[in-house]
Design an enzyme around this catalytic site. Structure first.
Site, PDB file in Angstrom:
ATOM      1  N   GLU A  86      69.294   1.633 -88.681  1.00  0.00           N
ATOM      2  CA  GLU A  86      70.425   1.716 -89.603  1.00  0.00           C
ATOM      3  C   GLU A  86      71.751   1.420 -88.904  1.00  0.00           C
ATOM      4  OE1 GLU A  86      70.386   1.845 -92.730  1.00  0.00           O
ATOM      5  OE2 GLU A  86      68.251   2.231 -92.998  1.00  0.00           O
ATOM      6  N   CYS A 242      68.992  -9.610-105.988  1.00  0.00           N
ATOM      7  CA  CYS A 242      70.310  -9.409-106.607  1.00  0.00           C
ATOM      8  C   CYS A 242      71.393  -9.710-105.577  1.00  0.00           C
ATOM      9  CB  CYS A 242      70.417  -7.975-107.130  1.00  0.00           C
ATOM     10  SG  CYS A 242      71.791  -7.691-108.267  1.00  0.00           S
ATOM     11  N   CYS A 249      67.730 -13.660-111.121  1.00  0.00           N
ATOM     12  CA  CYS A 249      67.525 -12.713-112.216  1.00  0.00           C
ATOM     13  C   CYS A 249      66.132 -12.825-112.820  1.00  0.00           C
ATOM     14  CB  CYS A 249      68.593 -12.923-113.291  1.00  0.00           C
ATOM     15  SG  CYS A 249      70.268 -12.517-112.742  1.00  0.00           S
ATOM     16  N   CYS A 252      63.817 -10.487-111.051  1.00  0.00           N
ATOM     17  CA  CYS A 252      64.250  -9.095-110.900  1.00  0.00           C
ATOM     18  C   CYS A 252      63.315  -8.148-111.647  1.00  0.00           C
ATOM     19  CB  CYS A 252      65.679  -8.941-111.417  1.00  0.00           C
ATOM     20  SG  CYS A 252      66.302  -7.249-111.271  1.00  0.00           S
ATOM     21  N   CYS A 258      69.315  -3.964-116.956  1.00  0.00           N
ATOM     22  CA  CYS A 258      70.574  -4.500-116.431  1.00  0.00           C
ATOM     23  C   CYS A 258      71.511  -4.895-117.570  1.00  0.00           C
ATOM     24  CB  CYS A 258      70.285  -5.707-115.538  1.00  0.00           C
ATOM     25  SG  CYS A 258      71.760  -6.447-114.816  1.00  0.00           S
TER      26      CYS A 258
END
Length: 501
Positions: A86, A242, A249, A252, A258
């Site tokens: 991270e 995205c 899209c 997705c 959405c």
């Protein structure tokens, strides 16, 4: 029918003012955002979780830190492995991080191993990854865990953020959810983009008030049984589907949830009906119909049909990076085996590129004339060598541009070949001579590697028998007589004190 659906809830008052007293009620709390901006339907939340996790199980990328998080039985090693990933992934692309991560974990597989390393070793491995203070803070935090917590990683997001230097809210949530199964959400750049599109959040996504709303949404959405996988799935969706421009899209897994995608579909249907002369439906309005909605786009920036879902998120314009110019000199000598060696010096322990090594360098004022640049760099080198330096003896190589996150840096590069030993001032920053191989293995920034590359390219060009080549910016030493292009100056000629004109 409004674009976001109107909220039927009236504004609430937080107090009542008596007509018989001077008591003043506290100001009214801001009205909650309309339902269209929120995830208030439990059935929809459950469906979104299931769809997103099913897609993640099928399509997730095979990444080394994910493998460690899934297979490492030791909780402290698992938390450490996720933590390192991270920190490295902050402002850095996955493809760049993978090699650094594998080498890091091979060299320091545990908190204890990292705590025992030197900062020089950390900087050497981190070199080229950027944002160099991350590695330093990571090691400082590892030493704190080993010395003050007996090597036991904190187990909750709250404790991770409170105890570990350099661990903010996002990193703490990622470690706690992925390593320890805490049901807490995460909000990073990818998650911001996904949530803003899912709920048509058009207010400035970098503002504290909007960020707080997004954290609330992330904590509502996170799957209680698989929080780590869900958070990684949300980030994976933003990284691979995205995306900021040209989002996929059609691929997705949550497009049915959405609001931005629905808006695009309705506009396409409206355009199609209009084309064929059919009575158009009542179009959606640009906002949710609630005045001063904290999450709608500002009236001055309405929905742009040409942008589609990429209308969201919206951010305030970034400040342009400040410009800086730095004079840098590649000092070169022949080593004991004839190979060139270069002088590198260590930067201060704080500030930009803290603790890294570089060629002797000096910040320059903007719009400084070339003659003045040379004089200031010569004075800087004289402080190192303790001997007069002729400014015109510096050979101009070129300019190297490097873009930091907030700085547009131009390095004005000069070079000098030394024929004999030079006693450097030990009172100044640490310095050492290195071969080219040692240079690349040292903790040097990408910018300095660019400088060395420019120097080597210039040297090859100078040594090539190309007719008609010209030297730029006058690299001839004062009083040195005629010097052919490509011929290096002697140490005596370079160190000769400048004569009066």
């Amino acid at each position: 029918m409004s674009f976001h659906l109107l909220s039927s809830s009236p504004r609430c008052w937080n107090g009542i003012q008596s007509q018989e007293s001077n008591f003043k009620a506290p100001p009214a709390a801001p009205a909650p955002p309309p339902a269209r901006h929120l995830f208030s339907d439990p059935a929809e939340v459950e469906a979104l979780r299931g769809n997103l996790l099913a897609w993640y199980d099928r399509c997730k990328r095979d990444l080394p830190w994910r493998a460690l998080a899934a297979t490492e039985p030791d909780a402290n090693k698992r938390g450490y492995a996720v933590w390192v990933s991270e920190i490295m992934l902050q402002q850095t692309q996955v493809a760049t991080v993978i090699d650094y991560y594998n080498r890091w974990m091979q060299k320091w597989p545990t908190l204890q191993a990292l705590a025992q390393a030197s900062l020089e070793e950390v900087n050497e491995l981190w070199a080229g990854l950027g944002y160099y203070s991350r590695g330093k803070r990571l090691q400082e935090a590892a030493r704190k865990v080993v010395s003050e917590l007996a090597g036991q990683m904190p187990r909750t997001a709250e404790d991770l953020q409170k105890v570990l230097p350099g661990v903010g809210r996002y990193t703490a949530g990622a470690i706690a959810s992925i390593s320890y199964g805490q049901a807490t959400g995460v909000v990073d750049g990818n998650v911001i983009r996904v949530l803003c599109r899912l709920r048509c959040i058009g207010a400035d996504s970098s503002s504290p008030s909007v960020i707080d709303r997004l954290w609330d949404m992330a904590n509502v959405l996170v799957d209680r049984s698989r929080p780590g996988d869900f958070n990684q799935a949300l980030m994976e969706l933003g990284a691979t589907v995205c995306v900021p421009k040209a989002p996929l899209c059609g691929e997705c897994p949550v497009k049915q949830h959405c609001q931005a995608w629905r808006r695009v579909e309705k506009e396409l249907a409206f355009a199609s009906q209009k084309l064929f002369g059919k009575p158009p439906p009542v179009p959606d309005v640009e906002d949710c119909g609630v005045g001063d909605c904290p999450l709608c786009p500002p009236a001055t920036e309405p929905w742009d049909s040409s942008l589609g879902v990429t209308n969201f998120p919206r951010k305030a314009a970034k400040k342009p990076p400040r410009t800086m110019r730095t004079a840098t000199c590649v000092l070169e000598r022949r080593g004991c085996h004839g190979a060139p060696e270069y002088l590198i010096v260590q930067r201060p322990s704080s500030g930009l590129l803290a603790g890294l090594w570089e060629f002797p360098s000096l910040p320059l004022a903007q719009d400084l004339q070339e003659k003045k640049e040379r004089e200031e760099l010569a004075d800087h080198l004289q402080a190192w060598m303790g001997q007069p330096v002729a400014a015109k003896g510096l050979q101009f190589i070129g300019e190297v541009i490097h873009i930091f996150s907030h700085i547009h840096q131009t390095y004005v590069v000069y070079s000098l070949h030394l024929d004999g030993d030079v006693t450097l001032n030990p009172a100044l920053s640490p310095s050492r001579w290195v071969t080219e191989k040692e240079f690349h293995a040292s903790a040097v920034s990408t910018a300095m590697k660019k400088v060395l590359k420019a120097h080597e390219k210039h040297r090859r060009k100078e040594n090539s028998p190309v007719k008609g080549s010209k030297r730029k910016r006058g690299a001839k030493a004062e009083g040195a007589g005629s010097t052919c292009p490509g011929t290096q100056l002697s140490l005596r000629a370079f160190l000769r004190a400048p004569t009066a004109p």
